[in-house]
Write a protein that holds these residues in place. Structure first.
Motif, PDB file in Angstrom:
ATOM      1  N   LEU A 123      -6.437   7.616  55.459  1.00  0.00           N
ATOM      2  CA  LEU A 123      -7.295   8.683  55.970  1.00  0.00           C
ATOM      3  C   LEU A 123      -7.756   8.382  57.387  1.00  0.00           C
ATOM      4  N   ASP A 124      -7.750   9.403  58.207  1.00  0.00           N
ATOM      5  CA  ASP A 124      -8.190   9.240  59.583  1.00  0.00           C
ATOM      6  C   ASP A 124      -9.493  10.002  59.761  1.00  0.00           C
ATOM      7  N   ILE A 125     -10.544   9.273  59.893  1.00  0.00           N
ATOM      8  CA  ILE A 125     -11.845   9.913  60.078  1.00  0.00           C
ATOM      9  C   ILE A 125     -12.353   9.475  61.440  1.00  0.00           C
TER      10      ILE A 125
ATOM     11  N   GLN B   7       1.077   0.690  60.787  1.00  0.00           N
ATOM     12  CA  GLN B   7       0.161   1.282  59.807  1.00  0.00           C
ATOM     13  C   GLN B   7      -0.745   2.306  60.461  1.00  0.00           C
ATOM     14  N   THR B   8      -1.515   2.931  59.613  1.00  0.00           N
ATOM     15  CA  THR B   8      -2.466   3.932  60.084  1.00  0.00           C
ATOM     16  C   THR B   8      -3.372   3.337  61.154  1.00  0.00           C
ATOM     17  N   GLY B   9      -3.616   4.116  62.184  1.00  0.00           N
ATOM     18  CA  GLY B   9      -4.468   3.624  63.265  1.00  0.00           C
ATOM     19  C   GLY B   9      -3.669   3.259  64.501  1.00  0.00           C
ATOM     20  N   THR B  10      -2.353   3.160  64.339  1.00  0.00           N
ATOM     21  CA  THR B  10      -1.504   2.779  65.467  1.00  0.00           C
ATOM     22  C   THR B  10      -0.987   3.998  66.225  1.00  0.00           C
ATOM     23  N   GLY B  11      -1.235   5.180  65.683  1.00  0.00           N
ATOM     24  CA  GLY B  11      -0.695   6.395  66.295  1.00  0.00           C
ATOM     25  C   GLY B  11       0.710   6.700  65.800  1.00  0.00           C
ATOM     26  N   LYS B  12       1.061   6.182  64.634  1.00  0.00           N
ATOM     27  CA  LYS B  12       2.433   6.344  64.133  1.00  0.00           C
ATOM     28  C   LYS B  12       2.781   7.798  63.818  1.00  0.00           C
ATOM     29  N   THR B  13       1.775   8.586  63.396  1.00  0.00           N
ATOM     30  CA  THR B  13       2.079   9.978  63.034  1.00  0.00           C
ATOM     31  C   THR B  13       2.664  10.725  64.228  1.00  0.00           C
TER      32      THR B  13
ATOM     33  N   GLN C 170      -1.080  20.516  64.663  1.00  0.00           N
ATOM     34  CA  GLN C 170      -1.673  20.488  66.010  1.00  0.00           C
ATOM     35  C   GLN C 170      -0.623  20.188  67.082  1.00  0.00           C
ATOM     36  N   TYR C 171       0.260  19.251  66.801  1.00  0.00           N
ATOM     37  CA  TYR C 171       1.295  18.927  67.797  1.00  0.00           C
ATOM     38  C   TYR C 171       2.227  20.126  68.013  1.00  0.00           C
ATOM     39  N   ALA C 172       2.454  20.903  66.920  1.00  0.00           N
ATOM     40  CA  ALA C 172       3.421  22.012  66.980  1.00  0.00           C
ATOM     41  C   ALA C 172       2.785  23.320  67.469  1.00  0.00           C
TER      42      ALA C 172
ATOM     43  N   THR D  69       3.683   7.477  80.671  1.00  0.00           N
ATOM     44  CA  THR D  69       3.119   8.772  80.257  1.00  0.00           C
ATOM     45  C   THR D  69       3.986   9.369  79.149  1.00  0.00           C
ATOM     46  N   PHE D  70       3.451  10.388  78.467  1.00  0.00           N
ATOM     47  CA  PHE D  70       4.251  11.075  77.444  1.00  0.00           C
ATOM     48  C   PHE D  70       5.427  11.799  78.101  1.00  0.00           C
ATOM     49  N   ALA D  71       5.207  12.306  79.326  1.00  0.00           N
ATOM     50  CA  ALA D  71       6.292  13.015  80.016  1.00  0.00           C
ATOM     51  C   ALA D  71       7.457  12.049  80.284  1.00  0.00           C
TER      52      ALA D  71
ATOM     53  N   GLN E 201      -3.822  10.534  76.345  1.00  0.00           N
ATOM     54  CA  GLN E 201      -3.370  10.319  77.730  1.00  0.00           C
ATOM     55  C   GLN E 201      -2.186   9.379  77.826  1.00  0.00           C
ATOM     56  N   THR E 202      -2.265   8.288  77.074  1.00  0.00           N
ATOM     57  CA  THR E 202      -1.205   7.273  77.161  1.00  0.00           C
ATOM     58  C   THR E 202      -0.586   7.057  75.789  1.00  0.00           C
ATOM     59  N   PRO E 203       0.738   6.922  75.737  1.00  0.00           N
ATOM     60  CA  PRO E 203       1.352   6.642  74.429  1.00  0.00           C
ATOM     61  C   PRO E 203       0.903   5.283  73.894  1.00  0.00           C
ATOM     62  N   THR E 204       0.713   5.194  72.588  1.00  0.00           N
ATOM     63  CA  THR E 204       0.414   3.892  71.967  1.00  0.00           C
ATOM     64  C   THR E 204       1.735   3.116  71.877  1.00  0.00           C
TER      65      THR E 204
ATOM     66  N   GLU F 285      -2.349  16.163  53.520  1.00  0.00           N
ATOM     67  CA  GLU F 285      -3.180  17.094  54.307  1.00  0.00           C
ATOM     68  C   GLU F 285      -3.365  16.576  55.733  1.00  0.00           C
ATOM     69  N   GLN F 286      -3.630  15.298  55.828  1.00  0.00           N
ATOM     70  CA  GLN F 286      -3.912  14.717  57.145  1.00  0.00           C
ATOM     71  C   GLN F 286      -2.679  14.750  58.049  1.00  0.00           C
ATOM     72  N   VAL F 287      -1.552  14.341  57.509  1.00  0.00           N
ATOM     73  CA  VAL F 287      -0.323  14.342  58.315  1.00  0.00           C
ATOM     74  C   VAL F 287       0.041  15.778  58.687  1.00  0.00           C
TER      75      VAL F 287
HETATM   76  P1  AMP Z   1      -2.377   7.499  63.075  1.00  0.00           P
HETATM   77  O1  AMP Z   1      -2.087   6.028  63.165  1.00  0.00           O
HETATM   78  O2  AMP Z   1      -1.161   8.316  63.299  1.00  0.00           O
HETATM   79  O3  AMP Z   1      -3.119   7.868  61.815  1.00  0.00           O
HETATM   80  O4  AMP Z   1      -3.364   7.866  64.309  1.00  0.00           O
HETATM   81  C1  AMP Z   1      -4.642   7.312  64.422  1.00  0.00           C
HETATM   82  C2  AMP Z   1      -5.551   8.129  65.319  1.00  0.00           C
HETATM   83  O5  AMP Z   1      -5.213   7.933  66.692  1.00  0.00           O
HETATM   84  C3  AMP Z   1      -5.487   9.651  65.098  1.00  0.00           C
HETATM   85  O6  AMP Z   1      -6.810  10.141  65.111  1.00  0.00           O
HETATM   86  C4  AMP Z   1      -4.747  10.188  66.272  1.00  0.00           C
HETATM   87  O7  AMP Z   1      -5.176  11.490  66.589  1.00  0.00           O
HETATM   88  C5  AMP Z   1      -5.109   9.192  67.361  1.00  0.00           C
HETATM   89  N1  AMP Z   1      -4.046   9.026  68.371  1.00  0.00           N
HETATM   90  C6  AMP Z   1      -2.724   8.886  68.121  1.00  0.00           C
HETATM   91  N2  AMP Z   1      -2.047   8.688  69.279  1.00  0.00           N
HETATM   92  C7  AMP Z   1      -2.965   8.698  70.272  1.00  0.00           C
HETATM   93  C8  AMP Z   1      -2.877   8.534  71.698  1.00  0.00           C
HETATM   94  N3  AMP Z   1      -1.716   8.312  72.298  1.00  0.00           N
HETATM   95  N4  AMP Z   1      -4.022   8.594  72.395  1.00  0.00           N
HETATM   96  C9  AMP Z   1      -5.208   8.801  71.780  1.00  0.00           C
HETATM   97  N5  AMP Z   1      -5.364   8.965  70.443  1.00  0.00           N
HETATM   98  C10 AMP Z   1      -4.252   8.905  69.692  1.00  0.00           C
END
Ligand code: AMP
Length: 444
Positions: free
Chosen positions: A308-310, A46-52, A96-98, A2-4, A22-25, A88-90
């Motif tokens: 870009l995240d769409i 890369q983008t899509g992995t939840g790296k941001t 949102q996180y803050a 979990t994130f916690a 819900q779950t960390p990537t 803009e996206q980042v």
């Molecule tokens: P990123 O690779 O940072 O561009 O993130 C890709 C997409 O995954 C974004 O839309 C995020 O909001 C979403 N995302 C990132 N981490 C998670 C997570 N742990 N669970 C669900 N969605 C996530």
């Protein structure tokens, strides 16, 4: 996991709950504890992995829990990104996180007036997202000081070098405090990136996350072979046949984007385009309208669309194949995100066979091919496979001309050597950054 359990504080956990994470990537599971522990990071993701979220969550936690209040014209954390849209996206993600933390965030980039940015920076900003050129302008105009900077994040570092930002990165690097935490994210690790990492990072932890969109079966990919001149017609045909609702289309050049948009609009199709020649406000408006489903077809060049995240984008179409094979991965990464399924269709003509072969080699797969009835190409696209070979076939013997002298085109065999690579819209600039670093001390 979990994130916690990764050690994140309650205000961040509340933001994540609101966002439905819900779950960390995998990249988050590795990056969050390391960044919280103060380590430098070199992450292949890369983008899509939840790296941001992987870098932003621990960054916000460290800023909230330690360090001084931000002084005027100062910044405590800097996130460098290659493009305005990514800024803009980042920034939107960080904001949102803050949400539940007393931290200020802001994004600066070129193509818009600098004055409002200078005004905004007067109060100081905890987290600043910036493109390199505008950041330097602001610094030179004394709108920014870096003496409070404790964290530097380079996002999409490979793209920053590709776009020729190595000199700007060197200039920024020279004016940053030597004691700081540095995180570098890059989709690929070329020699230039490794050199940059060697100069900027201190004993970094390396993280590698497999390119999700290549390995995962969530993106169904295939190729439709066609003659170059018939691509627009085929696109419209496929669109109508497949009843496409929302499509991101990649074209190679700015002119290519404009021509396709014009053609689609001429047919009454709701289309818009983004590329580097358009003013920032126009680009952002097209993107926002596409995200809000007010625009059905968005045609873009790679520069404009990188990162870009769409949400829930069902389909990406490569109207032209990318010149740089890695861009294919970034392009198809716009769909099938966060567990959703997606489709990626590439319209490929004979000229592009070498580009197709490079993509198949990089992604270690042979893309399935289709031929659309009535669109069978006159110029055959030679077979390719993931070994990097363009499969050569012997030339068919020429049929004798008919007695009537008819010149019906019977199809041309194109060997790999014939395929003239089209001119790239942006030539990748892989300048090796040369800047004098001197020894760097680790943050105490
Ligand atoms: P990123 O690779 O940072 O561009 O993130 C890709 C997409 O995954 C974004 O839309 C995020 O909001 C979403 N995302 C990132 N981490 C998670 C997570 N742990 N669970 C669900 N969605 C996530």
């Amino acid at each position: 996991m979990t994130f916690a359990s990764l050690g994140l504080i309650e205000p961040l956990l509340r933001s994540l709950e609101t966002l439905g994470y819900q779950t960390p990537t995998p990249v988050q599971a590795q990056a969050i504890p390391a960044v919280l522990a103060g380590r430098d990071l070199m992450a292949a993701a890369q983008t899509g992995t939840g790296k941001t979220a992987g870098f932003a969550l621990p960054l916000l936690q460290l800023l909230a829990m330690e360090g001084p209040k931000v002084a005027s014209n100062s910044v405590r954390a800097l996130i460098l990104v290659p493009t305005r849209e990514l800024a803009e996206q980042v920034h939107e993600a960080v904001r949102q996180y803050a949400e539940n933390l007393p931290l200020s965030t802001y994004a600066v980039y070129g193509g818009v007036s600098i004055n409002p940015q200078m005004m905004k920076l007067r109060k100081g900003v905890d987290v600043l997202v910036a493109t390199p050129g505008r950041l330097l302008d602001l610094y030179r105009q004394k709108a920014l000081k870096f003496n409070q900077l404790q964290t530097l994040i380079l996002d999409e570092a490979d793209r920053m070098l590709d776009l020729g930002f190595s000199e700007e990165l060197g200039n920024i690097y020279r004016v940053l405090p030597k004691q700081r935490q540095t995180l570098l994210f890059s989709a690929t690790f070329s020699d230039a990136i490794r050199l940059l990492a060697g100069q900027m990072l201190n004993d970094p932890l390396s993280i590698e996350v497999s390119p999700r969109n290549v390995a995962a079966s969530t993106v169904k990919q295939w190729v439709v072979v066609v003659d170059k001149k018939r691509k627009p017609e085929l696109f419209v045909h496929l669109m109508r046949k497949g009843k496409w609702k929302q499509v991101l289309v990649f074209a190679k050049t700015r002119n290519g984007v404009d021509a396709l948009v014009e053609k689609l609009q001429g047919l009454g199709i709701n289309a818009d385009g983004i590329h580097g020649d358009k003013p920032q406000a126009t680009r952002q408006r097209a993107l926002d309208r596409f995200k809000a489903s007010e625009v059905q077809i968005l045609v873009a060049t790679d520069v404009a669309a990188r990162g870009l995240d769409i949400e829930d984008l069902p389909l990406v179409v490569n109207f032209d194949l990318p010149i740089v094979a890695e861009d294919y991965i970034h392009r198809i990464g716009r769909t099938g995100r966060a567990g959703a399924t997606g489709q990626a269709i590439s319209l490929v003509c004979a000229d592009e066979v070498n580009l197709l072969s490079a993509i198949e080699t990089l992604t270690r797969q042979t893309l399935p091919r289709q031929m659309e009835h009535d669109f069978e190409p006159e110029h055959r696209v030679p077979d390719t496979d993931a070994s990097g070979q363009v499969v050569k076939k012997p030339k068919k013997p020429k049929k004798p001309k008919t007695s009537s002298g008819g010149k019906r085109n019977l199809g041309k065999w194109v060997e790999s050597g014939d395929a003239s690579a089209p001119e790239p819209s942006i030539k990748p600039v892989r300048k090796v950054p040369v800047f004098n670093t001197g020894p760097r001390k680790k943050k105490p």
